[in-house]
Design a protein around this motif. Structure first.
Motif, PDB file in Angstrom:
ATOM      1  N   LYS A 374      36.608  -6.930  82.807  1.00 55.47           N
ATOM      2  CA  LYS A 374      35.203  -6.920  83.184  1.00 55.47           C
ATOM      3  C   LYS A 374      34.410  -6.016  82.246  1.00 55.47           C
ATOM      4  O   LYS A 374      34.958  -5.331  81.393  1.00 55.47           O
ATOM      5  N   ARG A 375      33.110  -6.016  82.442  1.00 56.79           N
ATOM      6  CA  ARG A 375      32.287  -5.001  81.805  1.00 56.79           C
ATOM      7  C   ARG A 375      32.740  -3.631  82.312  1.00 56.79           C
ATOM      8  O   ARG A 375      33.127  -3.490  83.473  1.00 56.79           O
ATOM      9  N   GLY A 376      32.653  -2.634  81.442  1.00 57.13           N
ATOM     10  CA  GLY A 376      33.143  -1.317  81.815  1.00 57.13           C
ATOM     11  C   GLY A 376      32.126  -0.498  82.588  1.00 57.13           C
ATOM     12  O   GLY A 376      31.729   0.583  82.148  1.00 57.13           O
ATOM     13  N   TYR A 377      31.735  -0.987  83.750  1.00 52.12           N
ATOM     14  CA  TYR A 377      30.815  -0.236  84.597  1.00 52.12           C
ATOM     15  C   TYR A 377      31.599   0.749  85.466  1.00 52.12           C
ATOM     16  O   TYR A 377      32.547   0.349  86.159  1.00 52.12           O
ATOM     17  N   PRO A 378      31.230   2.027  85.482  1.00 58.63           N
ATOM     18  CA  PRO A 378      31.914   2.971  86.371  1.00 58.63           C
ATOM     19  C   PRO A 378      31.760   2.571  87.835  1.00 58.63           C
ATOM     20  O   PRO A 378      30.745   1.993  88.239  1.00 58.63           O
ATOM     21  N   ARG A 379      32.779   2.877  88.597  1.00 56.07           N
ATOM     22  CA  ARG A 379      32.769   2.600  90.037  1.00 56.07           C
ATOM     23  C   ARG A 379      32.260   3.809  90.815  1.00 56.07           C
ATOM     24  O   ARG A 379      32.314   4.934  90.346  1.00 56.07           O
ATOM     25  N   SER A 380      31.838   3.535  92.015  1.00 54.33           N
ATOM     26  CA  SER A 380      31.473   4.612  92.932  1.00 54.33           C
ATOM     27  C   SER A 380      32.748   5.290  93.434  1.00 54.33           C
ATOM     28  O   SER A 380      33.754   4.629  93.704  1.00 54.33           O
ATOM     29  N   LYS A 381      32.718   6.617  93.518  1.00 54.43           N
ATOM     30  CA  LYS A 381      33.857   7.391  94.035  1.00 54.43           C
ATOM     31  C   LYS A 381      33.367   8.319  95.133  1.00 54.43           C
ATOM     32  O   LYS A 381      32.322   8.958  94.954  1.00 54.43           O
ATOM     33  N   PRO A 382      34.136   8.445  96.247  1.00 53.19           N
ATOM     34  CA  PRO A 382      35.395   7.773  96.567  1.00 53.19           C
ATOM     35  C   PRO A 382      35.189   6.287  96.891  1.00 53.19           C
ATOM     36  O   PRO A 382      34.055   5.897  97.115  1.00 53.19           O
ATOM     37  N   PRO A 383      36.319   5.523  96.960  1.00 50.03           N
ATOM     38  CA  PRO A 383      37.711   5.956  96.781  1.00 50.03           C
ATOM     39  C   PRO A 383      38.026   6.271  95.325  1.00 50.03           C
ATOM     40  O   PRO A 383      37.480   5.649  94.410  1.00 50.03           O
ATOM     41  N   PHE A 384      38.906   7.224  95.113  1.00 52.85           N
ATOM     42  CA  PHE A 384      39.335   7.602  93.784  1.00 52.85           C
ATOM     43  C   PHE A 384      40.492   6.701  93.339  1.00 52.85           C
ATOM     44  O   PHE A 384      41.189   6.109  94.177  1.00 52.85           O
ATOM     45  N   PRO A 385      40.705   6.582  92.038  1.00 50.58           N
ATOM     46  CA  PRO A 385      41.765   5.690  91.556  1.00 50.58           C
ATOM     47  C   PRO A 385      43.139   5.979  92.130  1.00 50.58           C
ATOM     48  O   PRO A 385      43.950   5.062  92.277  1.00 50.58           O
ATOM     49  N   GLY A 386      43.421   7.243  92.446  1.00 49.92           N
ATOM     50  CA  GLY A 386      44.721   7.576  93.009  1.00 49.92           C
ATOM     51  C   GLY A 386      45.013   6.867  94.315  1.00 49.92           C
ATOM     52  O   GLY A 386      46.176   6.742  94.727  1.00 49.92           O
ATOM     53  N   VAL A 387      43.960   6.369  94.961  1.00 50.99           N
ATOM     54  CA  VAL A 387      44.107   5.631  96.215  1.00 50.99           C
ATOM     55  C   VAL A 387      43.813   4.146  96.006  1.00 50.99           C
ATOM     56  O   VAL A 387      44.539   3.278  96.483  1.00 50.99           O
ATOM     57  N   ALA A 388      42.726   3.851  95.274  1.00 52.02           N
ATOM     58  CA  ALA A 388      42.329   2.459  95.032  1.00 52.02           C
ATOM     59  C   ALA A 388      41.824   2.355  93.600  1.00 52.02           C
ATOM     60  O   ALA A 388      40.643   2.572  93.338  1.00 52.02           O
ATOM     61  N   GLY A 389      42.733   2.038  92.689  1.00 54.50           N
ATOM     62  CA  GLY A 389      42.387   1.991  91.273  1.00 54.50           C
ATOM     63  C   GLY A 389      42.469   0.594  90.706  1.00 54.50           C
ATOM     64  O   GLY A 389      41.683  -0.281  91.069  1.00 54.50           O
ATOM     65  N   LEU A 390      43.443   0.359  89.804  1.00 52.02           N
ATOM     66  CA  LEU A 390      43.588  -0.933  89.154  1.00 52.02           C
ATOM     67  C   LEU A 390      43.925  -1.998  90.194  1.00 52.02           C
ATOM     68  O   LEU A 390      44.903  -1.862  90.941  1.00 52.02           O
ATOM     69  N   TRP A 391      43.123  -3.053  90.234  1.00 52.24           N
ATOM     70  CA  TRP A 391      43.260  -4.104  91.240  1.00 52.24           C
ATOM     71  C   TRP A 391      43.390  -3.516  92.646  1.00 52.24           C
ATOM     72  O   TRP A 391      44.135  -4.006  93.491  1.00 52.24           O
ATOM     73  N   GLN A 392      42.658  -2.422  92.845  1.00 51.23           N
ATOM     74  CA  GLN A 392      42.575  -1.727  94.135  1.00 51.23           C
ATOM     75  C   GLN A 392      43.905  -1.131  94.597  1.00 51.23           C
ATOM     76  O   GLN A 392      44.074  -0.778  95.768  1.00 51.23           O
ATOM     77  N   LYS A 393      44.822  -0.959  93.666  1.00 50.73           N
ATOM     78  CA  LYS A 393      46.104  -0.328  93.973  1.00 50.73           C
ATOM     79  C   LYS A 393      46.075   1.130  93.517  1.00 50.73           C
ATOM     80  O   LYS A 393      45.354   1.481  92.585  1.00 50.73           O
ATOM     81  N   PRO A 394      46.870   2.007  94.137  1.00 45.89           N
ATOM     82  CA  PRO A 394      46.896   3.414  93.707  1.00 45.89           C
ATOM     83  C   PRO A 394      47.248   3.535  92.238  1.00 45.89           C
ATOM     84  O   PRO A 394      48.232   2.951  91.762  1.00 45.89           O
ATOM     85  N   THR A 395      46.446   4.300  91.506  1.00 49.71           N
ATOM     86  CA  THR A 395      46.570   4.363  90.055  1.00 49.71           C
ATOM     87  C   THR A 395      46.354   5.783  89.558  1.00 49.71           C
ATOM     88  O   THR A 395      45.354   6.422  89.897  1.00 49.71           O
ATOM     89  N   ILE A 396      47.292   6.274  88.773  1.00 51.68           N
ATOM     90  CA  ILE A 396      47.141   7.566  88.111  1.00 51.68           C
ATOM     91  C   ILE A 396      46.592   7.318  86.710  1.00 51.68           C
ATOM     92  O   ILE A 396      47.154   6.533  85.951  1.00 51.68           O
ATOM     93  N   VAL A 397      45.491   7.987  86.392  1.00 53.10           N
ATOM     94  CA  VAL A 397      44.914   7.912  85.050  1.00 53.10           C
ATOM     95  C   VAL A 397      45.028   9.290  84.415  1.00 53.10           C
ATOM     96  O   VAL A 397      44.464  10.258  84.915  1.00 53.10           O
ATOM     97  N   ASN A 398      45.783   9.366  83.332  1.00 51.32           N
ATOM     98  CA  ASN A 398      45.938  10.623  82.586  1.00 51.32           C
ATOM     99  C   ASN A 398      45.672  10.392  81.107  1.00 51.32           C
ATOM    100  O   ASN A 398      45.881   9.300  80.583  1.00 51.32           O
ATOM    101  N   ASN A 399      45.267  11.452  80.438  1.00 51.70           N
ATOM    102  CA  ASN A 399      45.002  11.438  79.010  1.00 51.70           C
ATOM    103  C   ASN A 399      46.311  11.501  78.206  1.00 51.70           C
ATOM    104  O   ASN A 399      47.343  11.941  78.715  1.00 51.70           O
ATOM    105  N   VAL A 400      46.282  11.080  76.952  1.00 50.36           N
ATOM    106  CA  VAL A 400      47.469  11.116  76.085  1.00 50.36           C
ATOM    107  C   VAL A 400      48.055  12.522  76.008  1.00 50.36           C
ATOM    108  O   VAL A 400      49.267  12.725  76.184  1.00 50.36           O
ATOM    109  N   GLU A 401      47.209  13.505  75.708  1.00 53.99           N
ATOM    110  CA  GLU A 401      47.700  14.871  75.535  1.00 53.99           C
ATOM    111  C   GLU A 401      48.349  15.381  76.818  1.00 53.99           C
ATOM    112  O   GLU A 401      49.350  16.112  76.769  1.00 53.99           O
TER     113      GLU A 401
END
Length: 614
Positions: A374-401
């Motif tokens: 999709k277009r990269g529009y930010p979502r409203s939080k909450p819910p945070f990705p850790g609970v409802a992220g990619l395809w509304q599944k719990p998702t951890i997002v971390n940086n490379v470093e």
């Protein structure tokens, strides 16, 4: 929709049958892949060179997505194109780091040499000239990218030679380059132990056996065979590791929110978008030691119960994408990714997805939307990705470093890691020291080094004997510090003096820089990169740029500064996401320190003689 879309019709097409066959082969390969629109569009553009309306229609039909979605995605990301371009597309960087390095003069010279303006193609269809907001190669500013290859430290003579080489058919193959810009080991090294960059410049990043010889994947083995997921999370919490992408949220705490959720599907996402001007560190890790990232992601997956990982890599990082694809294939072949790792019944695999020119996708929910096609529009939080992220599944997002630090924490312990750095910023940190220093570079040291030491020891001091004026710390959205901050530890506590650790980038400026000119260059970046989802940011960034441009041109009015301050406060209060909320921060910081320079411009005078007055 299908009965009206005429998927099989392309009688009047400009594409050859062979090109249509390529398009169909790509569509067939991705037909069952979730979020397949972005990968399909990117591969089709790579194969055909552009994506005309008839190809968009075919993609819409075959993927069963509305044509408006295809158009919406293509119009959102700056690297997609509808029309044929030259054989070589020159993307000239105009980010703030390149701007203060003289990019505007080099761009004018490039236009003269090619005989075209920005957005045009030479008569022989060899070159198309474009500008871009940032390329992520700020240590070699001013810089440009021709197709996949970076060319930095540009001068008039160097530009002439580069164009001559391409005209003679001497285009470099990016896959055969050792690195995109500079060799990490050519930089001045810190005396302490390297953790994140230990293998960079030492091993062949395309040979997994080199990584294994350095103890690679031992942390993953230890985690899977000798630790429980809960123990891993506790070890990461004990380390004090905070997110290295800029926000600084405690990594172990983030994992602890997702770990207990009893759902069948969770995801790990690695953010390699790295679109913040001045930020170049993650590229060095991935180009030089990609397996360390894969290992960190697999450990994270085991810790929180995720079996799938995605690496979201910015579109301009072609060599990173190549190295990651090679490393993933090798890790699968050796049994470090895939099914039943180390016989523990745990499976984990990784897929690389690419951005395509959009700064906002560095925000975690916008990144998730992009992976979903999709277009990269930010979502409203909450819910945070850790609970409802990619395809509304719990998702951890971390940086490379952040993820690259995990293997060492597992093998050596959280308390060891915590013993490095400062109380609120534990461990080592990769700092980027760029701008008006003699030797722009990156360096890994325990967090808490001072700005003065970064400039004098690793930056080689101020360039050409210049005098330090200011430094933008942490990235384009951060504040400006002056000489009083030179001896303050550069960690998360730097906010107390108006700066920020952010991504660890330090854009150093000498007294040749005009505060108004720099403020305008930052405003150019944010006006270009606003996603347009919310009115305060969409209109606010444009108004900031328009007003600053008038002041820059000597056409300012007495009430302009008050207007800018009111507008900025409104943006901070009302914008939907951090882009609009922080876009005015550099301007506010500059007004606080250098208001007289702005007032001089309104009176019709640039004391530095760099702005286009009158």
């Amino acid at each position: 929709m299908g009965e009206h879309c005429h998927c099989g019709t392309h009688a009047a097409s400009a594409l050859s049958q062979a090109q249509w066959d390529q398009v169909d082969a790509i569509l067939n390969r991705y037909k069952d892949t979730p979020g397949n629109l972005m990968p399909v569009l990117q591969e089709v553009q790579e194969a055909v060179g552009y994506i005309p309306a008839e190809v968009q229609q075919r993609i819409s039909c075959q993927l069963k997505v509305p044509g408006s979605d295809v158009f919406g995605v293509m119009s959102f990301y700056s690297m997609y194109t509808w029309q044929p371009k030259g054989k070589y597309v020159i993307r000239f960087c105009e980010s703030p780091p390149c701007h203060i390095a003289g990019a505007e003069n080099m761009l004018h010279f490039m236009q003269e040499e090619l005989g075209i303006k920005v957005g045009e193609t030479t008569a022989d269809s060899l070159f198309t000239l474009e500008t871009t907001a940032c390329l992520g190669i700020c240590e070699v500013a001013p810089a440009m990218q021709i197709n996949e290859v970076v060319h930095g430290n540009l001068t008039k003579d160097k530009i002439r030679q580069i164009l001559a080489d391409y005209r003679a058919g001497k285009a470099p193959d990016y896959k055969k380059l050792p690195y995109s810009t500079n060799a990490f080991r050519s930089y001045k090294q810190a005396p302490g132990e390297l953790i994140l960059l230990e293998n960079v410049g030492v091993i062949d990043p395309e040979k997994i056996d080199d990584y294994l010889a350095k103890g690679g994947y031992q942390a993953l083995k230890q985690a899977l065979t000798g630790m429980t997921p809960e123990k891993i999370v506790e070890e990461v919490k004990a380390s004090g590791l905070r997110g290295r992408g800029g926000a600084g949220f405690p990594t172990g705490l983030k994992w602890s929110f997702t770990r207990p959720l009893d759902v069948p599907q969770k995801y790990i996402i690695c953010n390699l978008d790295e679109g913040e001007p001045g930020t170049i560190k993650d590229r060095y890790i991935v180009e030089g030691d990609p397996h360390k990232l894969l290992e960190g992601m697999a450990i994270a997956g085991f810790a929180v119960g995720a079996d799938k990982g995605y690496i979201y890599c910015r579109g301009e990082y072609y060599l990173c994408k190549h190295r990651l694809a090679t490393a993933i294939a090798q890790a699968r072949a050796k049994g470090y990714l895939g099914e039943n790792l180390f016989g523990r019944g745990f499976s984990f695999d990784i897929e690389v997805r690419s951005g395509f020119g959009c700064y906002i996708c560095g925000e975690e929910t916008a990144l998730i939307e992009s992976i979903e096609g999709k277009r990269g529009y930010p979502r409203s939080k909450p819910p945070f990705p850790g609970v409802a992220g990619l395809w509304q599944k719990p998702t951890i997002v971390n940086n490379v470093e952040t993820l690259a630090a995990i293997p060492a924490i597992i093998t050596r312990g959280g308390e060891w890691y915590k013993s490095l750095g400062t109380a609120d910023t534990t461990g080592t940190k990769i700092y980027q020291i760029i701008g008006h220093v003699r030797t722009p570079q990156i360096v890994e040291v325990p967090a808490g080094i001072t700005l003065r030491e970064l400039i004098d020891t690793y930056g080689g001091g101020m360039r050409d004997g210049g005098k330090f004026k200011m430094c933008q710390t942490g990235g384009a959205s951060a504040g400006i510090v002056g000489p009083e901050a030179l001896d303050v530890p550069v960690d998360f506590g730097m906010a107390k003096v108006g700066g920020a650790l952010g991504s660890g980038t330090m854009l150093v400026m000498d007294e040749s820089v005009c505060a108004v000119d720099f403020a305008r260059s930052v405003a150019v970046f944010f006006a270009h990169e606003s996603c347009g989802q919310c009115t305060p940011c969409r209109e606010g960034t444009r108004q900031l740029l328009q007003t600053l441009t008038r002041i820059w041109e000597g056409k300012g009015q007495p009430g302009d500064l008050d207007f800018l301050e009111r507008l900025g406060k409104t943006m901070m209060d009302a914008s939907f996401c951090p882009l609009g909320q922080t876009a005015p921060a550099p301007l506010f910081s500059l007004l606080k320190r250098f208001r007289q320079e702005f007032e001089d411009h309104i009176a019709g005078k640039c004391t530095h003689g760099v702005c286009k007055m009158g």
